[in-house]
Design a protein around this motif. Structure first.
Motif, PDB file in Angstrom:
ATOM      1  N   GLY A 182       0.830  -1.143   0.080  1.00 60.59           N
ATOM      2  CA  GLY A 182      -0.076  -0.049   0.104  1.00 60.59           C
ATOM      3  C   GLY A 182       0.948   1.015   0.242  1.00 60.59           C
ATOM      4  O   GLY A 182       2.138   1.120   0.222  1.00 60.59           O
TER       5      GLY A 182
ATOM      6  N   ARG B 207     -15.386  -0.896 -10.364  1.00 60.57           N
ATOM      7  CA  ARG B 207     -14.702  -0.975  -9.031  1.00 60.57           C
ATOM      8  C   ARG B 207     -13.995  -1.977  -8.714  1.00 60.57           C
ATOM      9  O   ARG B 207     -14.600  -3.182  -8.801  1.00 60.57           O
TER      10      ARG B 207
ATOM     11  N   ASP C 109     -11.542  -3.872  -2.460  1.00 62.98           N
ATOM     12  CA  ASP C 109     -10.416  -4.039  -1.662  1.00 62.98           C
ATOM     13  C   ASP C 109     -10.445  -5.593  -1.025  1.00 62.98           C
ATOM     14  O   ASP C 109     -11.428  -6.246  -1.311  1.00 62.98           O
ATOM     15  N   GLU C 110      -9.267  -5.810  -0.837  1.00 56.72           N
ATOM     16  CA  GLU C 110      -9.170  -7.176  -0.329  1.00 56.72           C
ATOM     17  C   GLU C 110     -10.033  -7.843   0.814  1.00 56.72           C
ATOM     18  O   GLU C 110     -10.167  -6.806   1.727  1.00 56.72           O
TER      19      GLU C 110
ATOM     20  N   GLU D  74     -13.491  -7.314   1.007  1.00 56.06           N
ATOM     21  CA  GLU D  74     -14.349  -6.289   1.085  1.00 56.06           C
ATOM     22  C   GLU D  74     -15.678  -6.742   1.058  1.00 56.06           C
ATOM     23  O   GLU D  74     -16.087  -7.424   0.205  1.00 56.06           O
TER      24      GLU D  74
ATOM     25  N   SER E  33     -16.274  -9.825  -1.424  1.00 59.13           N
ATOM     26  CA  SER E  33     -15.103 -10.654  -0.937  1.00 59.13           C
ATOM     27  C   SER E  33     -14.744 -12.052  -1.827  1.00 59.13           C
ATOM     28  O   SER E  33     -13.769 -12.612  -1.659  1.00 59.13           O
TER      29      SER E  33
ATOM     30  N   LYS F 258      -7.490   6.247  -7.752  1.00 61.77           N
ATOM     31  CA  LYS F 258      -7.191   5.176  -6.656  1.00 61.77           C
ATOM     32  C   LYS F 258      -7.971   5.694  -5.409  1.00 61.77           C
ATOM     33  O   LYS F 258      -8.303   7.033  -5.140  1.00 61.77           O
ATOM     34  N   ARG F 259      -8.690   4.740  -4.340  1.00 56.48           N
ATOM     35  CA  ARG F 259      -9.528   5.273  -3.501  1.00 56.48           C
ATOM     36  C   ARG F 259      -8.373   5.322  -2.317  1.00 56.48           C
ATOM     37  O   ARG F 259      -7.710   4.351  -1.716  1.00 56.48           O
ATOM     38  N   THR F 260      -8.115   6.879  -2.148  1.00 55.73           N
ATOM     39  CA  THR F 260      -6.870   6.906  -1.054  1.00 55.73           C
ATOM     40  C   THR F 260      -7.337   8.175  -0.165  1.00 55.73           C
ATOM     41  O   THR F 260      -7.896   9.208  -0.507  1.00 55.73           O
TER      42      THR F 260
ATOM     43  N   PRO G 179      -8.109   0.166  -5.463  1.00 59.32           N
ATOM     44  CA  PRO G 179      -7.748   0.194  -4.117  1.00 59.32           C
ATOM     45  C   PRO G 179      -6.440   1.008  -4.016  1.00 59.32           C
ATOM     46  O   PRO G 179      -5.724   1.240  -4.673  1.00 59.32           O
ATOM     47  N   ASP G 180      -6.359   1.466  -2.446  1.00 52.38           N
ATOM     48  CA  ASP G 180      -5.102   1.978  -2.186  1.00 52.38           C
ATOM     49  C   ASP G 180      -3.783   1.159  -2.229  1.00 52.38           C
ATOM     50  O   ASP G 180      -3.419   0.920  -1.082  1.00 52.38           O
ATOM     51  N   LEU G 181      -3.205   0.523  -3.369  1.00 50.49           N
ATOM     52  CA  LEU G 181      -2.293  -0.236  -3.312  1.00 50.49           C
ATOM     53  C   LEU G 181      -1.469   0.488  -4.424  1.00 50.49           C
ATOM     54  O   LEU G 181      -1.870   0.986  -5.539  1.00 50.49           O
TER      55      LEU G 181
END
Ligand SMILES: O=P(O)(O)OC[C@H]1O[C@H](OP(=O)(O)OP(=O)(O)O)[C@H](O)[C@@H]1O
Ligand code: HPA
Length: 262
Positions: free
Chosen positions: A8, A41, A44-45, A47, A51, A208-210, A226-228
């Motif tokens: 991240g 979208r 996230d891992e 999520e 999931s 990015k979702r950050t 995701p924020d990676l």
């Protein structure tokens, strides 16, 4: 998902206040805006309801040998990128139907997205059935740099384009990624001030979702991620990984392996 060693991004890019690209400013024809629609979208891992989103292991794809142990997983396969870019090209073709668009590729990260997009636009214009209007485009390149490794330096260097060539044009900036938004929140006003274009919009392959976001939103977006720290498809870490087709998430080994690659 099991990419638990995925990297991240933690450092602040120190962005300035929120900015968004400007809308087309002339009124030559009414258009139905398709902007910011259909964004895919990537969850996230682990999520919530998502999931069970597919985990895409490196072993299922063709990845250059030097990168196979340096990424935790594939985030966006090349085929999916192509399909989304084709749809963005269709939307852009429709919205600029009676205009000449000037694409401005933001180097280096935006280069693969740019070539895919301009090829899709050419193909659309070549089909008689979709080519009912006078859509045309030209293009140029601008070099913009602010990152070293996985961190923003906070300084956006803009070089390599003559602002005079952009005067009075309908510009579409073609960018790979809006992360903190610092790059675009500085580039867009810089162009508006120094080039006086007819309009400026931004097409971003990813947003990015950050928590580091300065609030900048692109006009056309393919993927919400995701924020990676992502690499591949012209996105780099110290200039490595640009020559990988799929967009992947770098891991700790990759960070170490390519630390001194620049
Ligand atoms: O939203 P931000 O936090 O500003 O980050 C996004 C920018 O960072 C990367 O460019 P970089 O400076 O790494 O140069 P490059 O395009 O040559 O890789 C990327 O290509 C975007 O332009
Ligand atoms: O996630 C990223 N990957 C590559 N370059 C970048 N520049 C900002 N964020 C990123």
């Amino acid at each position: 998902m099991s990419g638990k060693d995925a990297v991240g991004v933690t450092k602040s890019g120190n962005p300035s206040a929120g900015t968004s690209a400007h809308a087309i400013s002339d009124n030559s024809s009414p258009i139905v805006s398709t902007r910011r629609t259909g964004i895919i979208r990537i969850p996230d891992e682990g999520e919530g309801e998502s999931s069970d989103a597919p985990f895409l292991p490196v072993s299922s794809f063709l990845i250059p040998p030097q990168y196979q142990d340096a990424v935790s997983h594939v985030l966006i396969p090349h085929g999916l990128i192509q399909d989304r870019v084709h749809k963005l090209a269709f939307d852009i073709n429709q919205e600029y139907a009676d205009k000449t668009l000037h694409l401005l590729c933001v180097l280096k990260g935006g280069s693969s997205f740019f070539w895919e997009l301009q090829t899709a636009l050419i193909n659309l214009s070549s089909h008689r059935r979709t080519n009912t209007a006078k859509f045309q485009f030209s293009f140029d390149f601008v070099r913009v740099k602010s990152y070293e490794g996985t961190e923003s330096t906070g300084k956006v260097q803009i070089t390599g384009t003559d602002m005079k060539n952009l005067r009075g044009r309908h510009l579409l900036l073609v960018e790979d990624l809006i992360d903190s938004g610092l790059t675009m929140s500085q580039l867009v006003p810089y162009i508006e001030k120094n080039a006086a274009p007819a309009s400026v919009r931004v097409a971003a392959l990813m947003e990015k979702r950050t928590h580091r976001s300065c609030g900048f939103k692109a006009d056309y977006v393919a993927f919400d991620i995701p924020d990676l720290f992502v690499v591949g498809y012209s996105l780099d870490y110290n200039e490595a990984f640009r020559d990988m087709l799929h967009i992947c998430v770098i891991n700790e080994l990759g960070i170490e392996k390519f630390k001194t690659n620049a």
